[in-house]
Write a protein that holds these residues in place. Structure first.
Motif, PDB file in Angstrom:
ATOM      1  N   UNK A   1      17.758 -21.289 -24.315  1.00 18.83           N
ATOM      2  CA  UNK A   1      18.895 -22.030 -23.764  1.00 18.83           C
ATOM      3  C   UNK A   1      20.103 -21.101 -23.741  1.00 18.83           C
ATOM      4  N   UNK A   2      21.018 -21.368 -22.852  1.00 17.77           N
ATOM      5  CA  UNK A   2      22.219 -20.549 -22.780  1.00 17.77           C
ATOM      6  C   UNK A   2      22.994 -20.648 -24.091  1.00 17.77           C
ATOM      7  N   UNK A   3      23.537 -19.520 -24.533  1.00 17.93           N
ATOM      8  CA  UNK A   3      24.363 -19.504 -25.738  1.00 17.93           C
ATOM      9  C   UNK A   3      25.604 -18.662 -25.464  1.00 17.93           C
ATOM     10  N   UNK A   4      26.610 -18.843 -26.296  1.00 19.41           N
ATOM     11  CA  UNK A   4      27.889 -18.145 -26.146  1.00 19.41           C
ATOM     12  C   UNK A   4      28.270 -17.579 -27.514  1.00 19.41           C
ATOM     13  N   UNK A   5      27.623 -16.471 -27.926  1.00 24.11           N
ATOM     14  CA  UNK A   5      27.883 -15.927 -29.261  1.00 24.11           C
ATOM     15  C   UNK A   5      29.346 -15.522 -29.416  1.00 24.11           C
ATOM     16  N   UNK A   6      29.926 -15.900 -30.547  1.00 29.59           N
ATOM     17  CA  UNK A   6      31.316 -15.548 -30.797  1.00 29.59           C
ATOM     18  C   UNK A   6      31.552 -15.398 -32.292  1.00 29.59           C
ATOM     19  N   UNK A   7      32.649 -14.736 -32.615  1.00 25.66           N
ATOM     20  CA  UNK A   7      33.080 -14.572 -33.999  1.00 25.66           C
ATOM     21  C   UNK A   7      34.597 -14.629 -33.999  1.00 25.66           C
ATOM     22  N   UNK A   8      35.159 -15.205 -35.043  1.00 25.12           N
ATOM     23  CA  UNK A   8      36.610 -15.338 -35.149  1.00 25.12           C
ATOM     24  C   UNK A   8      37.054 -14.796 -36.496  1.00 25.12           C
ATOM     25  N   UNK A   9      38.147 -14.032 -36.467  1.00 26.77           N
ATOM     26  CA  UNK A   9      38.724 -13.524 -37.704  1.00 26.77           C
ATOM     27  C   UNK A   9      40.188 -13.943 -37.781  1.00 26.77           C
ATOM     28  N   UNK A  10      40.697 -13.994 -39.000  1.00 22.97           N
ATOM     29  CA  UNK A  10      42.125 -14.199 -39.192  1.00 22.97           C
ATOM     30  C   UNK A  10      42.667 -12.967 -39.898  1.00 22.97           C
ATOM     31  N   UNK A  11      43.843 -12.526 -39.479  1.00 20.40           N
ATOM     32  CA  UNK A  11      44.511 -11.379 -40.094  1.00 20.40           C
ATOM     33  C   UNK A  11      45.952 -11.766 -40.378  1.00 20.40           C
ATOM     34  N   UNK A  12      46.584 -11.093 -41.333  1.00 19.15           N
ATOM     35  CA  UNK A  12      48.004 -11.345 -41.542  1.00 19.15           C
ATOM     36  C   UNK A  12      48.793 -10.920 -40.304  1.00 19.15           C
ATOM     37  N   UNK A  13      49.985 -11.460 -40.128  1.00 20.39           N
ATOM     38  CA  UNK A  13      50.855 -11.050 -39.027  1.00 20.39           C
ATOM     39  C   UNK A  13      51.325  -9.629 -39.312  1.00 20.39           C
ATOM     40  N   UNK A  14      51.031  -8.720 -38.405  1.00 25.30           N
ATOM     41  CA  UNK A  14      51.491  -7.337 -38.512  1.00 25.30           C
ATOM     42  C   UNK A  14      52.115  -6.939 -37.178  1.00 25.30           C
ATOM     43  N   UNK A  15      52.815  -5.828 -37.181  1.00 23.07           N
ATOM     44  CA  UNK A  15      53.535  -5.387 -35.990  1.00 23.07           C
ATOM     45  C   UNK A  15      52.579  -4.683 -35.027  1.00 23.07           C
ATOM     46  N   UNK A  16      51.993  -5.451 -34.105  1.00 25.48           N
ATOM     47  CA  UNK A  16      51.089  -4.896 -33.100  1.00 25.48           C
ATOM     48  C   UNK A  16      51.427  -5.496 -31.741  1.00 25.48           C
ATOM     49  N   UNK A  17      51.069  -4.773 -30.688  1.00 24.37           N
ATOM     50  CA  UNK A  17      51.312  -5.256 -29.323  1.00 24.37           C
ATOM     51  C   UNK A  17      50.012  -5.528 -28.579  1.00 24.37           C
ATOM     52  N   UNK A  18      48.924  -4.898 -29.025  1.00 23.43           N
ATOM     53  CA  UNK A  18      47.654  -4.972 -28.309  1.00 23.43           C
ATOM     54  C   UNK A  18      46.502  -5.112 -29.297  1.00 23.43           C
ATOM     55  N   UNK A  19      45.493  -5.865 -28.883  1.00 18.24           N
ATOM     56  CA  UNK A  19      44.237  -5.934 -29.635  1.00 18.24           C
ATOM     57  C   UNK A  19      43.161  -5.303 -28.765  1.00 18.24           C
ATOM     58  N   UNK A  20      42.437  -4.365 -29.342  1.00 16.83           N
ATOM     59  CA  UNK A  20      41.361  -3.669 -28.632  1.00 16.83           C
ATOM     60  C   UNK A  20      40.071  -3.889 -29.408  1.00 16.83           C
ATOM     61  N   UNK A  21      39.052  -4.433 -28.725  1.00 13.75           N
ATOM     62  CA  UNK A  21      37.784  -4.753 -29.379  1.00 13.75           C
ATOM     63  C   UNK A  21      36.683  -3.875 -28.797  1.00 13.75           C
ATOM     64  N   UNK A  22      35.910  -3.263 -29.675  1.00 11.32           N
ATOM     65  CA  UNK A  22      34.740  -2.471 -29.295  1.00 11.32           C
ATOM     66  C   UNK A  22      33.512  -3.256 -29.742  1.00 11.32           C
ATOM     67  N   UNK A  23      32.714  -3.715 -28.766  1.00 14.32           N
ATOM     68  CA  UNK A  23      31.504  -4.469 -29.072  1.00 14.32           C
ATOM     69  C   UNK A  23      30.306  -3.553 -28.873  1.00 14.32           C
ATOM     70  N   UNK A  24      29.591  -3.275 -29.950  1.00 15.01           N
ATOM     71  CA  UNK A  24      28.417  -2.408 -29.897  1.00 15.01           C
ATOM     72  C   UNK A  24      27.164  -3.268 -29.805  1.00 15.01           C
ATOM     73  N   UNK A  25      26.753  -3.536 -28.560  1.00 22.01           N
ATOM     74  CA  UNK A  25      25.520  -4.290 -28.330  1.00 22.01           C
ATOM     75  C   UNK A  25      24.404  -3.324 -27.939  1.00 22.01           C
ATOM     76  N   UNK A  26      24.756  -2.292 -27.241  1.00 20.37           N
ATOM     77  CA  UNK A  26      23.833  -1.224 -26.872  1.00 20.37           C
ATOM     78  C   UNK A  26      24.445   0.074 -27.374  1.00 20.37           C
TER      79      UNK A  26
END
Length: 149
Positions: A113-138
């Protein structure tokens, strides 16, 4: 319409809310082991929480609540179940938060069946402008970038 079609429509109408409107619950099950509550050598404290984030394409969702960022990462729509996502690292470089995630499909029997794998994290508020995610599936990572509003 015959009785079979009517029963099928009723069955789908009953299951629809359970499939698409799953209630989100917060359950803590993983936390990194650093002493302070912000940054330790560019490594950012994070906590993995259970939260259902659904997206048809690989995506990031960022929410700022109280004193934390909640960052959800979704692999997009997959044709089967059994995907597992794990956080490899969360670090700050200049004004970017870099998150490395490993994603793999279980080799066990999985749902067809179709699935939508996801993960959620919480971090403290820090001084950032961008979030960059590297997903290693292959071997080549999928890179997703999103600016913080």
């Amino acid at each position: 319409m015959d009785i079979k079609n009517i029963l099928l429509i009723i069955f789908i109408a009953i299951l629809f809310p359970f499939i698409f409107f799953y209630t989100n619950t917060k359950v803590t099950y993983e936390k990194n082991n650093f002493e302070n509550d912000t940054i330790n050598n560019n490594t950012v404290n994070y906590e993995v929480i259970k939260y259902n984030f659904k997206s048809f394409e690989p995506a990031i969702n960022i929410e700022k609540k109280e004193d934390k960022y909640f960052i959800s990462i979704c692999l997009g729509e997959k044709k089967t179940g059994g995907y597992e996502m794990k956080i490899y690292s969360v670090k700050k470089e200049n004004d970017k938060l870099i998150i490395e995630v490993s994603a793999k499909q279980n080799s066990k029997i999985v749902t067809q069946a179709f699935s939508y794998p996801s993960i959620t994290i919480s971090t403290p508020i820090i001084d950032i402008k961008t979030v960059e995610v590297y997903i290693y599936e292959n071997k080549i990572p999928l890179i997703i970038t999103k600016d913080i509003k």
